[in-house]
Motif scaffolding. Structure first.
Motif, PDB file in Angstrom:
ATOM      1  N   ALA A 142       0.849  -1.192   0.000  1.00 25.96           N
ATOM      2  CA  ALA A 142       0.000   0.000   0.000  1.00 25.96           C
ATOM      3  C   ALA A 142       0.887   1.245   0.000  1.00 25.96           C
ATOM      4  CB  ALA A 142      -0.913  -0.011   1.214  1.00 25.96           C
ATOM      5  N   GLY A 143       0.576   2.169  -0.882  1.00 21.05           N
ATOM      6  CA  GLY A 143       1.359   3.399  -0.998  1.00 21.05           C
ATOM      7  C   GLY A 143       2.412   3.356  -2.085  1.00 21.05           C
ATOM      8  N   ASP A 144       2.784   2.170  -2.550  1.00 19.45           N
ATOM      9  CA  ASP A 144       3.731   2.056  -3.665  1.00 19.45           C
ATOM     10  C   ASP A 144       2.959   2.197  -4.973  1.00 19.45           C
ATOM     11  OD1 ASP A 144       5.738   1.568  -1.834  1.00 19.45           O
ATOM     12  OD2 ASP A 144       6.032  -0.538  -2.400  1.00 19.45           O
ATOM     13  N   PRO A 145       3.451   2.977  -5.935  1.00 25.19           N
ATOM     14  CA  PRO A 145       2.717   3.140  -7.187  1.00 25.19           C
ATOM     15  C   PRO A 145       2.746   1.902  -8.090  1.00 25.19           C
ATOM     16  CG  PRO A 145       4.773   4.356  -7.273  1.00 25.19           C
ATOM     17  CD  PRO A 145       4.636   3.818  -5.874  1.00 25.19           C
ATOM     18  N   LEU A 146       3.792   1.090  -7.976  1.00 25.42           N
ATOM     19  CA  LEU A 146       3.938  -0.088  -8.826  1.00 25.42           C
ATOM     20  C   LEU A 146       4.251  -1.318  -7.994  1.00 25.42           C
ATOM     21  CD1 LEU A 146       6.151   1.427 -11.670  1.00 25.42           C
ATOM     22  CD2 LEU A 146       3.696   0.933 -11.764  1.00 25.42           C
ATOM     23  N   ALA A 147       3.916  -2.459  -8.550  1.00 26.22           N
ATOM     24  CA  ALA A 147       4.223  -3.729  -7.899  1.00 26.22           C
ATOM     25  C   ALA A 147       5.668  -4.130  -8.157  1.00 26.22           C
ATOM     26  CB  ALA A 147       3.296  -4.819  -8.430  1.00 26.22           C
ATOM     27  N   ASN A 148       6.229  -4.887  -7.221  1.00 25.56           N
ATOM     28  CA  ASN A 148       7.515  -5.539  -7.425  1.00 25.56           C
ATOM     29  C   ASN A 148       7.208  -6.942  -7.916  1.00 25.56           C
ATOM     30  OD1 ASN A 148       7.842  -3.661  -4.776  1.00 25.56           O
ATOM     31  ND2 ASN A 148       9.600  -3.540  -6.115  1.00 25.56           N
ATOM     32  N   GLN A 149       7.942  -7.402  -8.931  1.00 27.37           N
ATOM     33  CA  GLN A 149       7.589  -8.631  -9.653  1.00 27.37           C
ATOM     34  C   GLN A 149       8.746  -9.614  -9.699  1.00 27.37           C
ATOM     35  OE1 GLN A 149       5.915  -7.460 -13.537  1.00 27.37           O
ATOM     36  NE2 GLN A 149       6.251  -5.377 -12.838  1.00 27.37           N
ATOM     37  N   ALA A 150       8.409 -10.877  -9.944  1.00 24.61           N
ATOM     38  CA  ALA A 150       9.423 -11.910 -10.121  1.00 24.61           C
ATOM     39  C   ALA A 150       8.841 -13.063 -10.913  1.00 24.61           C
ATOM     40  CB  ALA A 150       9.938 -12.411  -8.772  1.00 24.61           C
ATOM     41  N   ALA A 151       9.739 -13.894 -11.432  1.00 27.75           N
ATOM     42  CA  ALA A 151       9.358 -15.114 -12.135  1.00 27.75           C
ATOM     43  C   ALA A 151      10.269 -16.239 -11.691  1.00 27.75           C
ATOM     44  CB  ALA A 151       9.475 -14.926 -13.646  1.00 27.75           C
ATOM     45  N   GLY A 152       9.722 -17.445 -11.603  1.00 26.52           N
ATOM     46  CA  GLY A 152      10.553 -18.612 -11.398  1.00 26.52           C
ATOM     47  C   GLY A 152      11.245 -18.945 -12.714  1.00 26.52           C
ATOM     48  N   SER A 153      12.034 -19.990 -12.737  1.00 28.22           N
ATOM     49  CA  SER A 153      12.763 -20.343 -13.946  1.00 28.22           C
ATOM     50  C   SER A 153      11.833 -20.922 -15.006  1.00 28.22           C
ATOM     51  CB  SER A 153      13.872 -21.336 -13.626  1.00 28.22           C
ATOM     52  OG  SER A 153      13.320 -22.534 -13.098  1.00 28.22           O
ATOM     53  N   LYS A 154      12.272 -20.817 -16.237  1.00 29.71           N
ATOM     54  CA  LYS A 154      11.552 -21.383 -17.376  1.00 29.71           C
ATOM     55  C   LYS A 154      11.672 -22.902 -17.340  1.00 29.71           C
ATOM     56  CE  LYS A 154      11.427 -21.039 -22.437  1.00 29.71           C
ATOM     57  NZ  LYS A 154      12.066 -20.345 -23.586  1.00 29.71           N
ATOM     58  N   ARG A 155      10.537 -23.586 -17.461  1.00 24.09           N
ATOM     59  CA  ARG A 155      10.525 -25.053 -17.485  1.00 24.09           C
ATOM     60  C   ARG A 155       9.859 -25.530 -18.769  1.00 24.09           C
ATOM     61  NH1 ARG A 155      12.362 -29.030 -13.777  1.00 24.09           N
ATOM     62  NH2 ARG A 155      10.903 -30.248 -14.964  1.00 24.09           N
ATOM     63  N   CYS A 156      10.510 -26.477 -19.425  1.00 22.86           N
ATOM     64  CA  CYS A 156       9.956 -27.045 -20.658  1.00 22.86           C
ATOM     65  C   CYS A 156       9.774 -28.539 -20.496  1.00 22.86           C
ATOM     66  CB  CYS A 156      10.877 -26.777 -21.826  1.00 22.86           C
ATOM     67  SG  CYS A 156      11.058 -25.028 -22.197  1.00 22.86           S
TER      68      CYS A 156
END
Length: 174
Positions: free
Chosen positions: A160-174
C-alpha cells in the motif's frame, strides 16, 4: 550470492506478468512419489503445501510438487516474497505459488498480490489470481493446462502506498 532480477513487463493493471527471459531449470525425470516432500500437514509453508486450505481453495491437486527454481520478489533491495511453479502429474496442470516473507509481512500493513503461470508457447499469462488489501502469506494460482509447454511461475506484490508492484518469475521449465 549475487541476485539477478528477471526482467518482467506488466501486461495489465491486474498485475499480469510476462518474464522477458529466464534460465532453464534442472533436467531429468520428475522425482518419484517417495522422493517428494511428505505432505501430511495441511499447514501453509514457504516450500508450498498443496494440501493447505488456500491450495485446496484454488483447486491445486494434492500430488503437485515444485518444478524449476524459485524466483524472488525484491523491494528496496530486500527479498519480500518467493515465486514458485508447481506441477501435478495426476491432474496434468501447472500452478503459480507466491509466499510473502515474514519480515515484509510483519511490517508492511496490507498489500496487493498476484500469481499465475506464464506460457512461452502461448505468450499468455494463465490461471492468474489477484488479491487486494491482503495480509495473507500464501497465494496459489488456478491450474493451467500447460504441462506440455514451456512455462514459468510469475508473481507480484505491491505494498500500500507504492505506485507499482515488485515482480518476479521462477525459472523457465519445458
Amino acid at each position: 550470492m549475487r541476485y539477478t532480477k528477471p526482467a518482467l513487463a506488466a501486461l495489465t493493471c491486474t498485475l499480469a506478468l510476462i518474464p522477458a527471459g529466464a534460465a532453464y531449470a534442472g533436467t531429468g525425470p520428475a522425482p518419484a512419489p517417495s522422493e517428494r516432500t511428505a505432505r501430511h500437514s495441511t499447514a501453509p509453508s514457504a516450500a508450498g503445501n498443496p494440501a493447505s486450505a488456500e491450495a485446496r481453495a484454488a483447486g491445486v491437486c494434492s500430488d503437485a510438487y515444485q518444478i524449476g527454481s524459485t524466483g524472488y520478489v525484491v523491494r528496496a533491495g530486500e527479498r519480500i516474497a518467493s515465486v514458485k511453479q508447481f506441477y501435478s502429474p495426476n491432474c496434468q496442470e501447472n500452478y503459480g505459488y507466491l509466499w510473502v516473507w515474514d519480515a515484509f509481512r510483519n511490517t508492511a500493513g496490507d498489500y496487493d498480490v498476484s500469481t499465475a503461470v506464464y506460457s512461452y508457447s502461448q505468450d499468455e499469462v494463465l490461471g492468474g489470481r489477484s488479491w487486494t488489501n491482503s495480509t495473507a502469506q500464501e497465494f496459489w494460482s488456478t491450474g493451467t493446462d500447460t504441462a506440455s509447454e514451456c512455462t514459468a511461475a510469475v508473481g507480484a506484490v505491491r505494498k500500500a502506498g507504492d505506485p507499482l508492484a515488485n515482480q518476479a518469475a521462477g525459472s523457465k521449465r519445458c
